[in-house]
Design a protein around this motif. Structure first.
Motif, PDB file in Angstrom:
ATOM      1  N   GLY A 104       0.809  -1.215   0.000  1.00  0.00           N
ATOM      2  CA  GLY A 104       0.000   0.000   0.000  1.00  0.00           C
ATOM      3  C   GLY A 104       0.839   1.260   0.000  1.00  0.00           C
ATOM      4  O   GLY A 104       0.516   2.238  -0.692  1.00  0.00           O
ATOM      5  N   GLY A 105       1.922   1.267   0.774  1.00  0.00           N
ATOM      6  CA  GLY A 105       2.797   2.434   0.815  1.00  0.00           C
ATOM      7  C   GLY A 105       3.474   2.703  -0.515  1.00  0.00           C
ATOM      8  O   GLY A 105       3.539   3.848  -0.992  1.00  0.00           O
ATOM      9  N   LEU A 106       3.995   1.653  -1.131  1.00  0.00           N
ATOM     10  CA  LEU A 106       4.657   1.798  -2.430  1.00  0.00           C
ATOM     11  C   LEU A 106       3.670   2.234  -3.508  1.00  0.00           C
ATOM     12  O   LEU A 106       3.983   3.092  -4.354  1.00  0.00           O
ATOM     13  CB  LEU A 106       5.318   0.481  -2.834  1.00  0.00           C
ATOM     14  CG  LEU A 106       6.535   0.059  -2.008  1.00  0.00           C
ATOM     15  CD1 LEU A 106       6.890  -1.399  -2.270  1.00  0.00           C
ATOM     16  CD2 LEU A 106       7.731   0.961  -2.316  1.00  0.00           C
ATOM     17  N   GLU A 107       2.482   1.662  -3.488  1.00  0.00           N
ATOM     18  CA  GLU A 107       1.475   2.004  -4.497  1.00  0.00           C
ATOM     19  C   GLU A 107       0.982   3.437  -4.332  1.00  0.00           C
ATOM     20  O   GLU A 107       0.794   4.151  -5.316  1.00  0.00           O
ATOM     21  CB  GLU A 107       0.319   1.005  -4.419  1.00  0.00           C
ATOM     22  CG  GLU A 107       0.705  -0.377  -4.901  1.00  0.00           C
ATOM     23  CD  GLU A 107      -0.260  -1.466  -4.467  1.00  0.00           C
ATOM     24  OE1 GLU A 107      -0.005  -2.651  -4.790  1.00  0.00           O
ATOM     25  OE2 GLU A 107      -1.272  -1.153  -3.810  1.00  0.00           O
ATOM     26  N   THR A 108       0.777   3.861  -3.089  1.00  0.00           N
ATOM     27  CA  THR A 108       0.385   5.246  -2.838  1.00  0.00           C
ATOM     28  C   THR A 108       1.429   6.213  -3.380  1.00  0.00           C
ATOM     29  O   THR A 108       1.107   7.228  -3.998  1.00  0.00           O
ATOM     30  CB  THR A 108       0.198   5.482  -1.323  1.00  0.00           C
ATOM     31  OG1 THR A 108      -0.888   4.692  -0.849  1.00  0.00           O
ATOM     32  CG2 THR A 108      -0.099   6.944  -1.031  1.00  0.00           C
ATOM     33  N   ALA A 109       2.703   5.899  -3.153  1.00  0.00           N
ATOM     34  CA  ALA A 109       3.784   6.794  -3.571  1.00  0.00           C
ATOM     35  C   ALA A 109       3.995   6.812  -5.077  1.00  0.00           C
ATOM     36  O   ALA A 109       4.240   7.879  -5.664  1.00  0.00           O
ATOM     37  CB  ALA A 109       5.081   6.383  -2.862  1.00  0.00           C
ATOM     38  N   PHE A 110       3.891   5.660  -5.734  1.00  0.00           N
ATOM     39  CA  PHE A 110       4.340   5.575  -7.126  1.00  0.00           C
ATOM     40  C   PHE A 110       3.228   5.473  -8.168  1.00  0.00           C
ATOM     41  O   PHE A 110       3.490   5.735  -9.349  1.00  0.00           O
ATOM     42  CB  PHE A 110       5.280   4.372  -7.283  1.00  0.00           C
ATOM     43  CG  PHE A 110       6.629   4.584  -6.670  1.00  0.00           C
ATOM     44  CD1 PHE A 110       7.633   5.250  -7.359  1.00  0.00           C
ATOM     45  CD2 PHE A 110       6.898   4.138  -5.379  1.00  0.00           C
ATOM     46  CE1 PHE A 110       8.874   5.463  -6.794  1.00  0.00           C
ATOM     47  CE2 PHE A 110       8.136   4.352  -4.800  1.00  0.00           C
ATOM     48  CZ  PHE A 110       9.130   5.021  -5.502  1.00  0.00           C
ATOM     49  N   PHE A 111       2.019   5.090  -7.782  1.00  0.00           N
ATOM     50  CA  PHE A 111       0.995   4.822  -8.791  1.00  0.00           C
ATOM     51  C   PHE A 111       0.720   6.040  -9.668  1.00  0.00           C
ATOM     52  O   PHE A 111       0.881   5.988 -10.894  1.00  0.00           O
ATOM     53  CB  PHE A 111      -0.301   4.357  -8.118  1.00  0.00           C
ATOM     54  CG  PHE A 111      -1.352   3.904  -9.104  1.00  0.00           C
ATOM     55  CD1 PHE A 111      -1.274   2.653  -9.686  1.00  0.00           C
ATOM     56  CD2 PHE A 111      -2.400   4.731  -9.460  1.00  0.00           C
ATOM     57  CE1 PHE A 111      -2.227   2.224 -10.604  1.00  0.00           C
ATOM     58  CE2 PHE A 111      -3.369   4.319 -10.366  1.00  0.00           C
ATOM     59  CZ  PHE A 111      -3.281   3.062 -10.943  1.00  0.00           C
ATOM     60  N   TRP A 112       0.318   7.141  -9.077  1.00  0.00           N
ATOM     61  CA  TRP A 112      -0.006   8.327  -9.883  1.00  0.00           C
ATOM     62  C   TRP A 112       1.238   9.008 -10.407  1.00  0.00           C
ATOM     63  O   TRP A 112       1.219   9.573 -11.517  1.00  0.00           O
ATOM     64  CB  TRP A 112      -0.847   9.301  -9.057  1.00  0.00           C
ATOM     65  CG  TRP A 112      -2.149   8.725  -8.605  1.00  0.00           C
ATOM     66  CD1 TRP A 112      -2.559   8.503  -7.324  1.00  0.00           C
ATOM     67  CD2 TRP A 112      -3.220   8.264  -9.446  1.00  0.00           C
ATOM     68  NE1 TRP A 112      -3.809   7.935  -7.289  1.00  0.00           N
ATOM     69  CE2 TRP A 112      -4.241   7.776  -8.585  1.00  0.00           C
ATOM     70  CE3 TRP A 112      -3.423   8.217 -10.827  1.00  0.00           C
ATOM     71  CZ2 TRP A 112      -5.439   7.260  -9.070  1.00  0.00           C
ATOM     72  CZ3 TRP A 112      -4.607   7.682 -11.304  1.00  0.00           C
ATOM     73  CH2 TRP A 112      -5.600   7.217 -10.439  1.00  0.00           C
ATOM     74  N   THR A 113       2.334   8.946  -9.647  1.00  0.00           N
ATOM     75  CA  THR A 113       3.575   9.573 -10.099  1.00  0.00           C
ATOM     76  C   THR A 113       4.046   8.966 -11.409  1.00  0.00           C
ATOM     77  O   THR A 113       4.453   9.683 -12.334  1.00  0.00           O
ATOM     78  CB  THR A 113       4.674   9.418  -9.026  1.00  0.00           C
ATOM     79  OG1 THR A 113       4.230  10.017  -7.809  1.00  0.00           O
ATOM     80  CG2 THR A 113       5.966  10.095  -9.472  1.00  0.00           C
ATOM     81  N   LEU A 114       3.969   7.640 -11.516  1.00  0.00           N
ATOM     82  CA  LEU A 114       4.394   6.969 -12.746  1.00  0.00           C
ATOM     83  C   LEU A 114       3.320   7.025 -13.829  1.00  0.00           C
ATOM     84  O   LEU A 114       3.612   7.351 -14.988  1.00  0.00           O
ATOM     85  CB  LEU A 114       4.765   5.520 -12.454  1.00  0.00           C
ATOM     86  CG  LEU A 114       6.082   5.305 -11.700  1.00  0.00           C
ATOM     87  CD1 LEU A 114       6.245   3.850 -11.291  1.00  0.00           C
ATOM     88  CD2 LEU A 114       7.273   5.749 -12.544  1.00  0.00           C
TER      89      LEU A 114
END
Length: 486
Positions: A403-413
């Motif tokens: 969840g932490g990784l997805e929150t950080a990278f999903f929209w950014t990428l």
């Protein structure tokens, strides 16, 4: 070592792990550079992506939950079948083309180039190391618990042996060695699942007999919602956590940088989808079938994480136990090695080397190699020390880190690579604000409509990205031309 340990199982395990070290040393001697090169074929690319995505939670925690809940857990988990296809299909070619154009070797390289922000790149590297440590802790714990349950040796013995091997393999081998050992691990996972499934069916009197027993004693296990034990909120949040949002996990996206050609990418998408589908459905289904040989509930066996180890010890012939245990251990080894290599590259390549390049200071390849090996070893040892006091429920730890990784990278990428309107302020606001809010919600135990905190993190992250992109300075023309050529 405990006197009751099974040396006949331990010896082949040591041989397997020694082979992993041998492969790592051999590949390291033949490769140049820290990350490796961009020439992975379709089969190896598929297997290393599958192996990194699959973890000990997939082989221990997941099927343990399936044992407790029933087919509802499989209906939820089946979304993972799409993960490899989506990550390589959406980001694979895009990331590979950009990596070649920018001479990028990490996901953070691409983020830095897209948003022209050293702060964002440094924060992205910090997030990777932080949440990867959480995921790796779960892998160390799961691997050591499985080792202890099946071999009869103590948890600490398994942790030392298992932890030492995986840290040495990754530190010595580097990216390309990890890709090859991942491939071997993925093959061993499939062999282990096939063998365990066969002996569970045999010990339970066959598929029909087990299904009849289940229908008589646990009819709710055939229901999608399992008599309230599998509510729609779990379906929704797990489809986000282990399905849709996994396309942006940096440990998976980075695989797109390393493929050889478009043909290899397409082969990897097909092979990876078939393999992850077989492993995911197969091992969770085995968890349900374990009711044919285990008569108590999960609590009577020490919790859901002990269901598969107990099943292996119960149904497998002593001479074949090693093949069943190598599968889950291989999943743990491949996941840790993949995470370790990305985490260490985040520190060495994305922070240290970039800092040196900005100061126009050269770093020799030999120094870089030594530094990368030391960094990998330090991270691995740190996680090993944390795992000495094992946390409970491996799959929950995994889900927190996911969840932490997805929150950080999903929209950014996703928005960064496919939307011209994305800018630096939006990305910084999204990654920092979304990650902080997600962690705060987890720490406070706050949920919205009883949904996992990933829904809070991913929603806040999107809102902040859009606000920041609206009010922030637009990306410069040169950057846009690089990422969105006419």
């Amino acid at each position: 070592m405990n006197e009751g340990g099974n040396f006949s199982v331990l010896l082949p395990l040591i041989f397997f792990m020694a082979a992993m070290i041998g492969i790592s040393v051999y590949v390291r001697q033949r490769q140049a550079g820290f990350i490796g090169n961009r020439n992975l074929g379709g089969f190896v690319l598929a297997m290393t992506t599958v192996a990194t995505y699959s973890s000990v939670s997939s082989f221990v925690g997941g099927p343990g939950m399936a044992f407790q809940i029933g087919f509802g857990w499989i209906y939820m988990a089946v979304v993972q079948v799409t993960a490899i296809f989506l990550v390589l299909g959406i980001f694979g070619k895009r990331v590979a083309l950009l990596a070649r154009k920018l001479n990028a070797v990490t996901v953070v390289d691409i983020i830095r180039a897209r948003f022209q922000s050293d702060f964002l790149a440094a924060f992205a590297a910090f997030v990777i190391v932080l949440f990867f440590c959480g995921t790796m802790t779960a892998q160390f714990v799961g691997g050591a618990k499985l080792f202890s349950a099946v071999t009869g040796y103590g948890y600490e013995v398994g942790l030392i042996l298992f932890g030492l091997i995986v840290v040495v393999c990754t530190s010595v081998g580097g990216f390309r060695a990890v890709a090859f050992t991942d491939t071997i691990c993925a093959i061993m996972m499939m062999i282990g699942i096939i063998l365990l499934l066969h002996f569970v069916l045999q010990a339970g009197g066959g598929y029909s007999q087990i299904m009849t027993t289940l229908e008589t004693n646990h009819p709710e296990m055939f229901e999608p919602f399992s008599a309230g034990h599998m509510p729609w909120t779990i379906y929704f949040t797990q489809w986000l956590l282990v399905g849709i949002c996994t396309i942006a996990l940096p440990q998976s996206v980075v695989r797109g940088i390393s493929y050889k050609n478009t043909k290899g990418l397409h082969e990897a998408m097909l092979i990876g989808t078939v393999v992850v589908g077989f492993m995911n459905i197969g091992i969770n289904f085995t968890g349900i079938l374990a009711h044919g040989v285990l008569t108590g509930d999960a609590a009577s066996y020490g919790g859901v994480d002990n269901i598969i180890p107990t099943t292996i010890a119960t149904v497998m012939p002593p001479s074949l136990v090693v093949f069943a245990i190598i599968g889950p251990l291989a999943a743990s080894i491949s996941t840790i090695s993949g995470l370790l290599i990305v985490a260490s590259s985040a520190i060495v390549k994305d922070i240290y080397l970039h800092y040196k390049e900005k100061k126009s200071e050269n770093v020799s390849p030999e120094k870089l190699k030594i530094l990368s090996m030391m960094t990998t070893a330090v991270i691995g040892v740190t996680v090993f020390v944390i795992a000495l006091t094992p946390p409970s429920l491996i799959w929950l730890i995994n889900m927190f880190a996911f969840g932490g990784l997805e929150t950080a990278f999903f929209w950014t990428l996703l928005l960064g690579l496919f939307w011209k309107g994305a800018n630096k302020f939006g990305a910084i606001l999204s990654m920092t604000g979304g990650t902080i809010i997600y962690c705060a919600a987890q720490a406070a135990g706050f949920k919205f409509f009883n949904l996992h905190q990933i829904t809070i993190g991913i929603t806040v992250s999107l809102i902040l990205f859009l606000i920041g992109s609206y009010f922030g300075k637009k990306s410069d023309a040169k950057t846009l031309k690089t990422f969105f050529p006419e």
